[in-house]
Design an enzyme around this catalytic site. Structure first.
Site, PDB file in Angstrom:
ATOM      1  N   ASN A   1       0.864  -1.177   0.000  1.00 10.52           N
ATOM      2  CA  ASN A   1       0.000   0.000   0.000  1.00 10.52           C
ATOM      3  C   ASN A   1       0.900   1.226   0.000  1.00 10.52           C
ATOM      4  O   ASN A   1       2.114   1.124   0.135  1.00 10.52           O
ATOM      5  CB  ASN A   1      -0.978   0.027   1.180  1.00 10.52           C
ATOM      6  CG  ASN A   1      -0.287   0.195   2.518  1.00 10.52           C
ATOM      7  OD1 ASN A   1       0.726   0.870   2.645  1.00 10.52           O
ATOM      8  ND2 ASN A   1      -0.833  -0.412   3.548  1.00 10.52           N
ATOM      9  N   CYS A   2       0.306   2.353  -0.148  1.00  7.67           N
ATOM     10  CA  CYS A   2       1.092   3.582  -0.147  1.00  7.67           C
ATOM     11  C   CYS A   2       1.380   4.089   1.253  1.00  7.67           C
ATOM     12  O   CYS A   2       2.202   4.958   1.445  1.00  7.67           O
ATOM     13  CB  CYS A   2       0.376   4.670  -0.941  1.00  7.67           C
ATOM     14  SG  CYS A   2       0.423   4.353  -2.704  1.00  7.67           S
ATOM     15  N   GLY A   3       0.671   3.550   2.226  1.00 10.61           N
ATOM     16  CA  GLY A   3       0.945   3.922   3.601  1.00 10.61           C
ATOM     17  C   GLY A   3       0.317   5.234   4.017  1.00 10.61           C
ATOM     18  O   GLY A   3      -0.619   5.729   3.405  1.00 10.61           O
TER      19      GLY A   3
ATOM     20  N   HIS B   1      -1.954   8.810  -7.181  1.00 11.42           N
ATOM     21  CA  HIS B   1      -1.886   7.498  -7.815  1.00 11.42           C
ATOM     22  C   HIS B   1      -2.492   6.388  -6.965  1.00 11.42           C
ATOM     23  O   HIS B   1      -2.857   5.347  -7.470  1.00 11.42           O
ATOM     24  CB  HIS B   1      -0.425   7.138  -8.112  1.00 11.42           C
ATOM     25  CG  HIS B   1       0.383   6.953  -6.865  1.00 11.42           C
ATOM     26  ND1 HIS B   1       0.895   8.023  -6.164  1.00 11.42           N
ATOM     27  CD2 HIS B   1       0.718   5.855  -6.188  1.00 11.42           C
ATOM     28  CE1 HIS B   1       1.537   7.570  -5.096  1.00 11.42           C
ATOM     29  NE2 HIS B   1       1.438   6.260  -5.088  1.00 11.42           N
TER      30      HIS B   1
END
Length: 96
Positions: free
Chosen positions: A33-35, A63
């Protein structure tokens, strides 16, 4: 200033070991995940610059799905800020 990936990896490994030893990190918790980003004033003083930095950080993660397919609406990604109670009080006292 340039990014030194090997230095970053060494620091991360050291930090992970410290956190594992403290019982607050387990590599099995890692997933894709992007966190979450964190922008804060380490001096504890509220600042518009901190809010602007958080907004810029949020703009950088479009994004991850923060913008819907129509390119105009979002998924609720945003920033969390503390608004002092007296800020609202001063603006609401004289309202009817």
């Amino acid at each position: 200033m340039s990014f030194d990936a090997s230095k970053y990896i060494r620091k991360r490994m050291i930090n992970e070991e410290i956190l594992r030893d403290a019982g607050i990190y387990d590599p099995s918790w890692e997933h894709d995940n992007c966190g979450v980003g964190l922008v804060a004033a380490i001096n504890g003083i509220p600042s518009r610059a901190v809010v602007e930095a958080a907004i810029n950080a949020l703009r950088a993660i479009w994004h991850r799905g923060a913008v819907d397919a129509d390119g105009m609406t979002g998924d609720g990604a945003g920033i969390h800020i503390a608004i002092p109670e007296n800020f609202h009080g001063a603006r609401c006292e004289n309202r009817t």
